[in-house]
Design a protein around this motif. Structure first.
Motif, short mmCIF file in Angstrom:
data_model
loop_
_atom_site.label_atom_id
_atom_site.label_comp_id
_atom_site.label_asym_id
_atom_site.label_seq_id
_atom_site.Cartn_x
_atom_site.Cartn_y
_atom_site.Cartn_z
N VAL A 53 30.66 26.00 24.30
CA VAL A 53 31.88 26.46 23.64
C VAL A 53 32.22 25.41 22.58
O VAL A 53 32.82 24.38 22.90
CB VAL A 53 33.04 26.63 24.63
CG1 VAL A 53 34.26 27.22 23.92
CG2 VAL A 53 32.63 27.50 25.80
N PRO A 54 31.83 25.61 21.33
CA PRO A 54 32.04 24.58 20.30
C PRO A 54 33.51 24.20 20.17
O PRO A 54 34.42 25.02 20.34
CB PRO A 54 31.53 25.25 19.02
CG PRO A 54 30.57 26.28 19.49
CD PRO A 54 31.12 26.78 20.79
N ARG A 55 33.72 22.94 19.85
CA ARG A 55 35.07 22.39 19.72
C ARG A 55 35.19 21.68 18.37
O ARG A 55 34.24 21.01 17.92
CB ARG A 55 35.32 21.40 20.86
CG ARG A 55 36.59 20.58 20.73
CD ARG A 55 36.58 19.46 21.76
NE ARG A 55 37.73 18.58 21.59
CZ ARG A 55 37.82 17.37 22.15
NH1 ARG A 55 36.83 16.91 22.91
NH2 ARG A 55 38.90 16.62 21.95
N VAL A 56 36.33 21.81 17.70
CA VAL A 56 36.59 21.06 16.48
C VAL A 56 37.44 19.85 16.86
O VAL A 56 38.37 19.95 17.66
CB VAL A 56 37.30 21.94 15.42
CG1 VAL A 56 38.62 22.48 15.92
CG2 VAL A 56 37.50 21.13 14.14
N MET A 57 37.11 18.70 16.28
CA MET A 57 37.80 17.47 16.66
C MET A 57 37.73 16.46 15.52
O MET A 57 36.87 16.53 14.64
CB MET A 57 37.16 16.87 17.91
CG MET A 57 35.67 16.55 17.74
SD MET A 57 34.81 16.14 19.26
CE MET A 57 35.68 14.67 19.75
N VAL A 58 38.67 15.53 15.52
CA VAL A 58 38.66 14.39 14.61
C VAL A 58 38.12 13.20 15.38
O VAL A 58 38.65 12.87 16.45
CB VAL A 58 40.07 14.09 14.07
CG1 VAL A 58 40.05 12.90 13.13
CG2 VAL A 58 40.64 15.31 13.36
N THR A 59 37.08 12.59 14.86
CA THR A 59 36.43 11.52 15.61
C THR A 59 35.84 10.49 14.66
O THR A 59 35.58 10.77 13.49
CB THR A 59 35.31 12.10 16.50
OG1 THR A 59 34.68 11.04 17.23
CG2 THR A 59 34.25 12.80 15.65
N ARG A 60 35.62 9.30 15.19
CA ARG A 60 34.90 8.24 14.47
C ARG A 60 33.51 8.03 15.06
O ARG A 60 32.76 7.19 14.59
CB ARG A 60 35.70 6.93 14.52
CG ARG A 60 37.07 7.04 13.87
CD ARG A 60 37.87 5.76 14.02
NE ARG A 60 39.27 5.95 13.64
CZ ARG A 60 39.74 5.74 12.40
NH1 ARG A 60 38.93 5.33 11.46
NH2 ARG A 60 41.01 5.94 12.13
N ASN A 61 33.19 8.80 16.08
CA ASN A 61 31.88 8.71 16.72
C ASN A 61 30.88 9.59 15.97
O ASN A 61 31.06 10.80 15.88
CB ASN A 61 32.00 9.17 18.18
CG ASN A 61 30.67 9.10 18.92
OD1 ASN A 61 29.70 8.56 18.41
ND2 ASN A 61 30.64 9.66 20.13
N ARG A 62 29.84 8.97 15.42
CA ARG A 62 28.86 9.73 14.64
C ARG A 62 27.62 10.12 15.46
O ARG A 62 26.62 10.53 14.89
CB ARG A 62 28.40 8.88 13.44
CG ARG A 62 29.47 8.55 12.43
CD ARG A 62 30.06 9.78 11.77
NE ARG A 62 29.07 10.77 11.43
CZ ARG A 62 28.28 10.70 10.35
NH1 ARG A 62 28.39 9.69 9.52
NH2 ARG A 62 27.40 11.63 10.10
N LYS A 63 27.68 10.00 16.78
CA LYS A 63 26.48 10.21 17.58
C LYS A 63 26.65 11.33 18.61
O LYS A 63 26.00 11.33 19.65
CB LYS A 63 26.10 8.90 18.28
CG LYS A 63 25.77 7.77 17.31
CD LYS A 63 25.36 6.50 18.03
CE LYS A 63 25.02 5.40 17.05
NZ LYS A 63 24.61 4.14 17.73
N ILE A 64 27.49 12.29 18.34
CA ILE A 64 27.65 13.42 19.27
C ILE A 64 26.47 14.36 19.09
O ILE A 64 26.22 14.85 17.98
CB ILE A 64 28.98 14.16 18.98
CG1 ILE A 64 30.15 13.20 19.14
CG2 ILE A 64 29.12 15.36 19.90
CD1 ILE A 64 31.49 13.83 18.78
N PRO A 65 25.71 14.65 20.13
CA PRO A 65 24.52 15.51 19.98
C PRO A 65 24.88 16.90 19.47
O PRO A 65 25.79 17.54 19.99
CB PRO A 65 23.94 15.56 21.41
CG PRO A 65 24.50 14.36 22.09
CD PRO A 65 25.86 14.14 21.51
N GLY A 66 24.17 17.36 18.46
CA GLY A 66 24.33 18.71 17.95
C GLY A 66 25.59 18.95 17.15
O GLY A 66 25.88 20.10 16.79
#
Length: 668
Positions: A114-127
């Motif tokens: 279930v795709p999620r939209v988010m604000v993040t500084r992590n550039r290593k989330i798979p897919g």
């Protein structure tokens, strides 16, 4: 010290094919990685006589104890191998990138069920699919809030989603229509993924097409009297248009490009990257580059691009840079591979809207570099450390709390001027700047000698200790013995060499101007005198200091090309650490002296050419302005032939000949 390296390989041992080379130190650590079209030709540059090498290159080869190379089949393969080795070994003498901040990104986790939209500084989330980087977190959150009205996809955390599944009740976002609530099966997982795909497509640049579709659907729904659906489409259109207003339109629709601007000096460079998707700026990124070795702009561009697209960042179809590297074709292939085999066009924008945007990016880079240097010089802790480091490096008994720097400027030996700028406690004191006019001189060293002789004359009979209250409250009269004071507009010029207060040059004569006196700031004793130049300039300044009889002042010079610090009677320069606060402070005062001198020299040159031309019968102010407007500069006017000058409006052959004769007449 020998002028050659004992470990240097023989020229015949080095192949002439393309390849990658590595310098190693005595502990086998890789110091530097480079590539070459011809290994023998490139490496011979490092093994030239040591005194001919750039200082930082000389330091690298003196630190090294061996060099090894790997031959590859093509320049493209050498580019790939160089990139791999730099990432693997992190050599200290290669260009280093230091991102000045961790940027927030907008991520859509397409790899999740279930795709999620988010604000993040992590550039290593798979897919995950990333958009940005963005400079402000609040700005991207506002964008997401508007986007969810049109694309109601999941934005909640994993814990909130599981709790909604267990209770069968959606969160608040589901209740207010900002989430399609797949947690409670209001939409199927396939329908929710289509919403996520539409979100990604819109953010990827298909915004105008999607809005056009919504407008068509709204009209069709209204025509069928389905006003509820039409109102929903209307609200979605308003939300998307509101989100788009936060992204500036800079290029035509469907233009995807990354625009790079680079501002650099001998030690550092500031990089700005504008990320343009669908003709709109979707993100801005900036970082600072530490330059260990002296590299040209084209080579710096290559390194910038390799680092910009390191990791999950994918280059767009078009990349605009300030200069093309020598192996631009191979670099395009390299970027194309990162793009999945698609073509990447690497070029310099020459005209039109892209060139205009490139200038804007370059201006941002220049401002970023200036801000970076100012912050380093302006920070109290950094200033204190810089002054302490200077004291230690120059062997001074106390920190140089007051520094004066001198620079000479002229045009082919004419209009010789000099500047004196003052820094106290590491900060500029612009009210104490001075400008000097030099009537006659053979070269820059003689000019420096004259200027410092005149300046040090104020310190010969100093009645009180430097910096004492008595000295700071004293006033001294303007010297009028052999000085001729000329007024021109709002600028005062003392041709015989009397120094001028900078405030008077700006049209503010100061409170003591009417009485013929000025504050005694010029009598302050500096701790450190700096001249712009190497050994010859320092020796000339030392001669003036010795003849003046003034003692207790340290003298140093900074040579611009290698950023070396020279002391009197020293055979070798002082090399400050490349990124030290002390070197940044010395650079800043040197650059300020150069700026101040060249500004004054240009003003005198303009006044001088106007006075020369105004003496020609028949050439009035309007024709003088037309001449300078037509040729653009004094240099071009002086180099022009009479026929070219005669083409200017209002200038005939006779007047043109008179102009040429006057401009080339020997000066009295």
């Amino acid at each position: 010290m020998s002028d050659t390296l004992t470990w240097r390989p023989k020229a015949g041992e080095i192949p002439t094919q393309p390849g990658v080379y590595r310098f190693r130190d005595e502990k086998n650590r890789v110091l530097y990685v480079g590539k070459a079209k011809n290994l023998r030709a490139r490496l011979s540059n490092y093994f030239a006589p040591l005194h001919t090498l750039h200082e930082r290159t000389r330091r690298m080869v003196l630190t090294a104890r061996s060099v090894e190379w790997t031959v590859v089949a093509s320049e493209f393969e050498s580019l790939q191998l160089e990139y791999t080795w730099i990432k693997e070994f992190e050599p200290p003498f290669n260009v280093k990138f230091r991102d000045d901040k961790t940027y927030p990104y907008l991520a859509v986790t397409l790899g999740d069920e279930v795709p999620r939209v988010m604000v993040t500084r992590n550039r290593k989330i798979p897919g995950a699919k990333y958009f940005g980087p963005y400079t402000k977190v609040w700005a991207i959150r506002e964008t997401v809030d508007q986007m969810l009205k049109a694309f109601p996809m999941r934005s909640c955390s994993e814990g909130v989603y599981k709790r909604a599944q267990q209770t069968g009740r959606p969160c608040l976002l589901g209740d207010i229509g900002k989430c399609a609530a797949p947690c409670v099966r209001r939409v199927s997982l396939d329908e929710h993924r289509r919403i996520a795909d539409d979100f990604v497509s819109f953010m990827g640049g298909n915004d105008s097409r999607y809005i056009a579709d919504l407008q068509r659907w709204m009209r069709e729904a209204a025509a069928e009297f389905d006003y509820e659906s039409a109102a929903r489409y209307r609200d979605q259109i308003a939300a998307l248009e509101n989100a788009l207003e936060k992204s500036a339109v800079v290029l035509r629709d469907r233009v995807d490009a990354d625009v790079f601007g680079i501002a650099h000096d001998e030690l550092a460079a500031a990089v700005q990257q504008f990320i343009v998707r669908g003709g709109r700026i979707r993100g801005v990124r900036s970082w600072v580059v530490d330059k260990e070795l002296d590299v040209e702009l084209g080579e710096l561009v290559e390194t910038v691009l390799q680092n910009a697209y390191d990791g999950d960042d994918t280059p767009p179809r078009e990349v605009l840079v300030p200069a093309l590297p020598d192996d631009a074709t191979d670099l395009e292939r390299f970027l194309g591979q990162l793009r999945g085999g698609s073509k990447v066009d690497l070029r310099v924008a020459q005209r039109g809207e892209k060139a205009s945007l490139a200038k804007t990016v370059e201006m941002n880079a220049k401002n970023a570099l200036a801000l970076y240097k100012t912050r380093r010089s302006g920070d109290f802790v950094a200033r204190s450390q810089a002054l302490a480091d200077l004291q230690e490096a120059l062997g001074m008994p106390e920190a140089p709390l007051r520094m004066e720097c001198y620079d000479v400027s002229h045009l082919s030996g004419t209009n010789i001027v000099a500047s004196m700028v003052v820094f106290e406690d590491g900060l500029p004191r612009k009210d104490q700047y001075r400008r000097f006019n030099v009537a006659d001189s053979t070269d820059d060293t003689e000019s420096l000698y004259q200027v410092l002789t005149r300046r040090l004359a104020y310190l010969k009979d100093e009645p009180t200790a430097a910096g004492s209250p008595e000295d700071r409250d004293a006033v001294i009269p303007v010297s009028t013995g052999d000085a001729t004071e000329e007024q021109s507009g709002d600028e005062t010029a003392l041709d015989a060499g009397t120094p001028i207060d900078a405030a008077a040059l700006d049209g503010d004569p100061g409170p003591d101007a009417a009485s013929g006196t000025r504050p005694g700031k010029f009598a302050y004793r500096p701790n450190l005198l700096i001249v712009d130049g190497g050994q010859p300039q320092v020796q000339a300044a030392a001669r003036a200091l010795e003849e003046s009889g003034v003692t207790g002042i340290q003298l140093a010079g900074i040579a611009k090309r290698l950023e070396e610090i020279w002391l009197p009677d020293s055979d070798f320069p002082i090399i400050l650490p490349r990124n030290s606060d002390a070197l940044f402070l010395i650079q800043r005062i040197r650059d300020e002296a150069h700026r101040f001198a060249i500004t004054h020299q240009r003003q005198r040159r303009k006044r001088d050419i106007n006075s020369q031309l105004s003496e020609i019968p028949g050439l009035g102010p309007s024709r003088v302005r037309e001449l300078l407007r037509h040729f653009g500069s004094v240099t071009r006017l002086k180099a022009a032939e009479p026929a070219a000058i005669a083409e200017v409006k209002g200038i005939g052959p006779t007047l043109a000949a008179a102009i040429v004769e006057r401009l080339h007449a020997p000066r009295e």
